[in-house]
Design an enzyme around this catalytic site. Structure first.
Site, PDB file in Angstrom:
ATOM      1  CG  HIS A 123      -0.577   2.334  -9.303  1.00 57.21           C
ATOM      2  ND1 HIS A 123      -0.752   1.957  -7.987  1.00 57.21           N
ATOM      3  CD2 HIS A 123      -1.674   3.085  -9.612  1.00 57.21           C
ATOM      4  CE1 HIS A 123      -1.896   2.451  -7.514  1.00 57.21           C
ATOM      5  NE2 HIS A 123      -2.473   3.146  -8.488  1.00 57.21           N
TER       6      HIS A 123
ATOM      7  NE  ARG B 229      -7.607   0.802   5.784  1.00 57.88           N
ATOM      8  CZ  ARG B 229      -7.371   2.111   5.992  1.00 57.88           C
ATOM      9  NH1 ARG B 229      -7.446   2.615   7.203  1.00 57.88           N
ATOM     10  NH2 ARG B 229      -7.056   2.898   4.983  1.00 57.88           N
TER      11      ARG B 229
ATOM     12  CG  ASP C 217      -2.068   0.951   1.109  1.00 58.09           C
ATOM     13  OD1 ASP C 217      -2.352   1.392  -0.022  1.00 58.09           O
ATOM     14  OD2 ASP C 217      -2.686   1.269   2.140  1.00 58.09           O
TER      15      ASP C 217
ATOM     16  CG  LEU D 282       8.619 -17.376  -4.382  1.00 58.73           C
ATOM     17  CD1 LEU D 282       8.633 -17.291  -2.860  1.00 58.73           C
ATOM     18  CD2 LEU D 282       9.024 -16.023  -4.963  1.00 58.73           C
TER      19      LEU D 282
END
Ligand code: IPE
Ligand code: IPE
Ligand code: MG
Length: 250
Positions: free
Chosen positions: A35, A192, A18, A129
């Site tokens: 972004h 959060r 974020d 992975l």
């Protein structure tokens, strides 16, 4: 007395990436520049996880709620996803990275669905992975879809509801055979979960950092991993019950 007994390694790292928009805004750039930079950080963090022997990396890339963002921003994000897939596929193959996608893919455009399916198929043998991309993903939506499938299986007589337990229910989630996350990192200072891995993160260690995702790097990752090592995971048990699988430092 201080006695250190080796802990089991961190197998699954999950990250809520974020802060892209705020990173760009602080520089007077459009959100999409954040972004773009965020995708570059993804490739570096994938490398770091491979180098550290982490087996599963789950990245929250686009939430079910993110569909409510302005269309031009969604289009840029989807374009960046396509670019990422095209530019990383060869590397994923050569490094044994397996791509897995979770979320409601039916809401993604057909070209995106096709590109994701191709990449998942091509990398399916990867052993190093597993890179889990959460796209059009919401924890509540995932649990709801799983519950519907459970109901369908039961109605068809293929599932005995009385036999259903946590373990068998979790097989119906998008994450199916993926182990639960050990550590969940969220960048950007928000404290959060934002609907990420609601079921799976029940006992994940949570780590929040103010660093914005485009500024996240190997050093920040190491800080989170170091902090994880200091945590004492009890899973509801007492220290005595945990015995030798945890660090004893008293
Ligand atoms: C995270 O950055 C990327 C996505 C949610 C797709 P944001 O775009 O949420 O950036 P902020 O939180 O607005 O800074
Ligand atoms: C969470 O970030 C989703 C992703 C990182 C993809 P958001 O920016 O959408 O979360 P909120 O709205 O701040 O909770
Ligand atoms: Mg955000």
């Amino acid at each position: 007395m201080s006695e250190t007994i080796e802990k089991p390694p961190l197998e699954h790292l999950a990250i809520i990436m974020d802060g892209n928009g705020r990173w760009a805004k602080r520089r007077g750039l459009p959100r999409t520049a954040g972004h773009q930079r965020g995708v570059e950080v993804v490739t570096k963090v994938v490398d770091e996880c491979v180098n550290r022997g982490i087996r599963f990396l789950s990245l929250f890339a686009f939430s079910s709620e993110n569909w409510g963002r302005p269309r031009p921003e969604i289009d840029v994000l989807m374009g960046l996803l396509l670019q990422f897939l095209a530019s990383q596929q060869q590397k994923m193959l050569s490094e044994g990275i397996r791509l897995r996608v979770i979320g409601d893919s039916s809401r993604l455009s057909q070209p995106i669905q096709d590109a994701l399916a191709d990449a998942e198929r091509a990398t399916a043998q990867g052993q190093t992975l597993t890179l889990v991309l959460a796209l059009s993903y919401g924890g509540r939506d995932e649990i709801m879809r799983a519950a519907k499938r459970v109901a369908q299986e039961s109605l068809a007589g293929r599932l005995d509801i009385d036999q259903l337990d946590n373990r068998s229910f979790s097989r119906f989630l998008d994450t199916g055979d993926i182990p639960e996350p050990d550590l969940l990192i969220r960048t950007s200072g928000e404290v959060r979960i934002s609907n990420f891995l609601l079921w799976q993160a029940a006992y994940a260690e949570l780590y929040f950092t103010d660093v914005l995702w485009p500024d996240f790097d190997a050093e920040e990752l190491q800080k989170a991993l170091d902090e994880y090592l200091c945590r004492k995971r009890r899973f509801g048990l007492t220290d005595d019950q945990l015995g030798c699988s945890q660090e004893i430092n008293d």
